[in-house]
Scaffold this motif. Structure first.
Motif, PDB file in Angstrom:
ATOM      1  N   SER A 270       0.985  -1.001  -0.120  1.00 39.17           N
ATOM      2  CA  SER A 270       0.012   0.071   0.153  1.00 39.17           C
ATOM      3  C   SER A 270       0.851   1.158  -0.004  1.00 39.17           C
ATOM      4  N   TYR A 271       0.266   2.326  -0.620  1.00 40.16           N
ATOM      5  CA  TYR A 271       1.302   3.591  -0.771  1.00 40.16           C
ATOM      6  C   TYR A 271       0.374   4.745  -0.957  1.00 40.16           C
ATOM      7  N   SER A 272       1.201   5.655  -1.068  1.00 38.34           N
ATOM      8  CA  SER A 272       0.585   6.942  -1.510  1.00 38.34           C
ATOM      9  C   SER A 272       0.369   7.346  -2.765  1.00 38.34           C
ATOM     10  N   SER A 273      -0.617   8.075  -3.400  1.00 37.36           N
ATOM     11  CA  SER A 273      -0.378   8.592  -4.745  1.00 37.36           C
ATOM     12  C   SER A 273       0.548   9.735  -4.760  1.00 37.36           C
ATOM     13  N   ASN A 274       0.656  10.437  -3.618  1.00 37.85           N
ATOM     14  CA  ASN A 274       1.575  11.242  -3.656  1.00 37.85           C
ATOM     15  C   ASN A 274       3.212  10.579  -3.695  1.00 37.85           C
ATOM     16  N   LYS A 275       3.881  10.442  -4.568  1.00 39.42           N
ATOM     17  CA  LYS A 275       4.986   9.785  -4.621  1.00 39.42           C
ATOM     18  C   LYS A 275       6.201  10.212  -3.568  1.00 39.42           C
ATOM     19  N   ASN A 276       6.066  11.216  -3.000  1.00 40.74           N
ATOM     20  CA  ASN A 276       7.035  11.420  -2.078  1.00 40.74           C
ATOM     21  C   ASN A 276       6.863  11.045  -0.625  1.00 40.74           C
ATOM     22  N   GLU A 277       5.412  10.909  -0.347  1.00 43.94           N
ATOM     23  CA  GLU A 277       5.155  10.603   1.118  1.00 43.94           C
ATOM     24  C   GLU A 277       5.002   8.950   1.231  1.00 43.94           C
ATOM     25  N   PHE A 278       5.468   8.676   2.552  1.00 39.17           N
ATOM     26  CA  PHE A 278       5.601   7.280   2.989  1.00 39.17           C
ATOM     27  C   PHE A 278       4.908   6.638   4.215  1.00 39.17           C
TER      28      PHE A 278
END
Length: 721
Positions: A370-378
């Protein structure tokens, strides 16, 4: 002043390192050590015999000349090269300095000195980075550390590459040091504390310290899936997150699920996926950015969504507050050293979970978690990884949001089944509770489907046995996640009147074009297609709490307690006030193995009786609350108090077909003071008499008056009053 022998020995070591780095082409580092060797030789000349002064000065000049040659021969090499490696090192340097500054601003003097020192030690390993802002910050950190210390630092005097003034610093491990002439200041640490409360806002209604038996229970259930997860204590807030190299979890990579294995390419860290990684982008996490991939953890993802929605709506940190390291304003920060600590509520208490930031990707660089659509946040990937680690790996058997939300937040879990055909199910009361309590921020809610026929799944657009996050409930209708195709979906042109669109601030046409997974659905459809609401309540609704950690051994009492509960764990609840209010009792069974979680065959519940004394028969007296046995780790029982309510209750733990020893926590939340104590077995004295009953002693029943007196007879004398 150190002796000539010590100074010469240190100078030799510095010179060796200078030559080594010179041969390897590391010009800046080599020049650094040549200058260090030269200064040590000059200091040795001051305290040496007259005949040694000139040779030492000549050698010092030789080292200084070589250092100057290295600096001037290729000046471009002394500049910071914007490579990935240097960017990573710079982030590490700034991270260390910020950690020290945060402690300093919070008044933690000794911790600040230690962190300033460690930051300077680390930064000075990379003299080629010591330019501009970083150089200025490092010098200020050095001055501040000196100001905070009771004694000055006593290490070698050295210069940064282009610094005119000599400065005093604590060198890294591989830098030559003089022997200190004063004692080292060792910062004091907080005394570890473990509290019964699950919230700082709750008063402990009883003894705050744990018994030895309770400590053993918590120790035993700290080992989950063969890994240790110790209780989270105040001392853990001082956890250190910096290392000489990026941190790698000693437990290794997490086990992948079959779907992950099918597409797996390699594990990567955030800085390989983003040039500017962060934990949370913006002031609060965005639930619309959550993307689930191939892991079977829909309930966990739904739990993240409602928690993130709560943070944004009410401005109170919930899930982001459990991610460490944190800044001084309690926001999680990206750690370029790759170590994170997550605080999860597991097996009765908050526990400490340490992870690194390796995540699986496919050959196209796409995350397989699972991940964020904002590639910079984790934040999403980190929290999922911590939870999956406790649960045994990404090969997760699935859960429910009661369990997941309690682990993330510590909020009190309640399961409300949708039972339209049963008389005690009040759909209007449930809706009113959802609407009012969600609006106040008192509860987090998800809802789950059960098994759906292929036809129902197709026409509704809902996924069978799937969890959905409840974001809002209003009298006009309710709002849920994933793609509903029935009444009030974005495809429904009949029900979406202009008035209703304005009231709910919703444009179905825009929603149809931009699928963010959020939709409105009418309450009657919810009751038709969904099976259960999972509600997790804010513990701060209560003022008092108390918990007891215990074990119930498999061999104690009968397998089933249909006829006797005498051997069941029992507790006395004494509510000492006549005021109205409530006491909620949460029974949590500890789980230490994923197989137990995968096929949970242990059914638990609580019985409540109105007397406060030990109970021997399950229906004599009849229970005030006859709990239903469920195979969830959590069972919630509510006692509502009115002016004429009983003030003393007996709480009995019950288990269906007990076959194994269980470890559990009984936690009470109350709006009024109370006492919860374990009821001890009053029959502590035992005597055994051996004899026989046959032949002449078998006199039969009183119907045989001539032989009946021959039966064995015993006299019982009680010594106590």
């Amino acid at each position: 002043m150190s002796s000539p022998t010590d100074l010469l020995g240190n100078a030799v070591e510095a010179a060796k390192k200078a030559v080594q780095f010179d041969q390897e082409g590391e010009t800046n580092i080599s020049a650094y050590y040549y200058e260090a060797a030269a200064r040590l030789l000059e200091q040795a000349a001051i305290v040496s015999s007259p005949e040694s002064i000139e040779p030492l000065k000549e050698k010092a000049d030789e080292y200084k000349n070589r250092a100057n040659e290295l600096k001037t021969k290729t000046p471009e090499e002394s500049k910071i090269v914007e490579s990935d490696g240097n960017r990573s090192k710079l982030k590490q340097c700034y991270f260390l300095l910020q950690q020290a500054i945060d402690e300093d601003e919070q008044g933690e003097r000794e911790d600040a000195v230690e962190l300033y020192t460690k930051a300077i030690e680390y930064i000075t390993q990379f003299p080629d980075l010591m330019q501009g802002e970083l150089k200025a910050l490092t010098l200020r950190a050095l001055d501040r550390a000196e100001e905070l210390k009771e004694r000055p630092l006593v290490y070698i005097i050295n210069s940064f590459n282009t610094l005119d003034t000599d400065v005093c610093f604590n060198p890294p491990d591989n830098v030559v040091q003089q022997k200190p002439t004063s004692s080292v200041i060792v910062p004091t640490r907080q005394k570890p504390e473990l509290h019964r409360g699950s919230s700082a806002h709750l008063q402990i209604s009883g003894q705050d310290t744990y018994s030895e038996e309770e400590k053993l229970v918590l120790l035993y259930t700290s080992k989950i899936n063969k890994r240790d997860y110790v209780p989270f204590m105040s001392v853990d807030l001082s956890e250190r997150f910096q290392y000489s190299i990026p941190f790698t979890d000693k437990d290794g990579y997490l086990t992948l699920s079959p779907k992950q294995k099918r597409d797996f390419y390699k594990f990567v860290r955030p800085d390989e996926l983003s040039s500017d990684p962060c934990i949370v982008y913006g002031p609060a996490p965005n639930y619309l950015s959550i993307k689930q991939t191939v892991i079977s953890d829909c309930s966990f993802v739904a739990s993240l969504a409602v928690s993130a929605s709560y943070e944004k709506r009410f401005g109170r940190k919930l899930v982001t507050a459990i991610i460490y390291p944190q800044s001084k304003d309690k926001r999680p920060v990206y750690n370029p050293f790759s170590k994170y600590m997550i605080k999860l509520h597991i097996n009765g208490v908050a526990r400490k979970v340490i992870i690194d930031d390796y995540f699986p990707i496919d050959r196209f660089g796409r995350l397989l978690c699972s991940y964020s659509s904002n590639k910079n946040e984790f934040w999403i990937s980190l929290l999922e990884k911590a939870y999956m680690k406790v649960m045994g790996g990404y090969d997760f058997p699935g859960s429910n949001s009661n369990i997941d939300l309690h682990a993330l937040t510590g909020w009190v879990p309640e399961r409300v089944a949708i039972r339209m055909k049963e008389a005690d199910f009040n759909k209007d009361s449930l809706f009113a509770t959802l609407e009012s309590r969600l609006a106040k921020g008192d509860v987090l809610v998800t809802v789950a489907t059960g098994e759906l026929s292929e036809n129902d799944a197709e026409r509704s657009g809902l996924v069978p046995t799937h969890a959905y996050a409840v974001m809002d409930v209003q009298t006009v209708k309710g709002k849920f996640e994933n793609k509903w195709r029935g009444n009030y979906s974005e495809l429904d042109t009949r029900h979406w009147t202009p008035e209703l669109q304005n009231l709910l601030n919703y444009d179905p046409n825009s929603a149809a074009q931009f699928d963010n997974g959020v939709f409105w659905i009418d309450y009657d459809s919810v009751l038709s297609f969904f099976d259960v609401f999972y509600m997790n309540w804010n513990p701060e609704l209560f003022k008092y709490t108390y918990c007891i950690h215990q074990s119930w051994h498999a061999g104690t009492g009968p397998v089933k307690d249909l006829y006797t509960v005498a051997c069941n764990p029992q507790y006395s609840l004494d509510v000492g006030t006549e005021a109205s209010g409530a006491v909620w009792l949460l029974l949590t069974r500890h789980i230490t193995d994923i197989e137990d979680f995968r096929e949970n065959k242990e059914y638990i519940t609580l019985f409540v009786y109105k007397n406060g004394r030990k109970v021997y028969y399950p229906f004599d007296p009849p229970p005030y609350i006859d709990g239903v046995k469920i195979n969830s780790p959590h069972y919630l029982c509510k006692i509502i108090l009115g002016p004429g309510s009983t003030r003393k209750y007996t709480i009995v733990v019950s288990q269906y077909e007990k076959s194994t020893t269980i470890y559990y926590t009984l936690r009470a939340y109350a709006t009024c003071p109370f006492a919860l104590t374990k009821i001890k077995d009053p029959y502590v004295e035992e005597r055994q008499v051996t004899g026989e009953w046959k032949g002449i002693t078998a006199g039969g029943c009183p119907n045989h008056p001539t032989t009946y007196p021959n039966n064995p007879k015993f006299k019982v004398e009680i010594d106590s009053a």
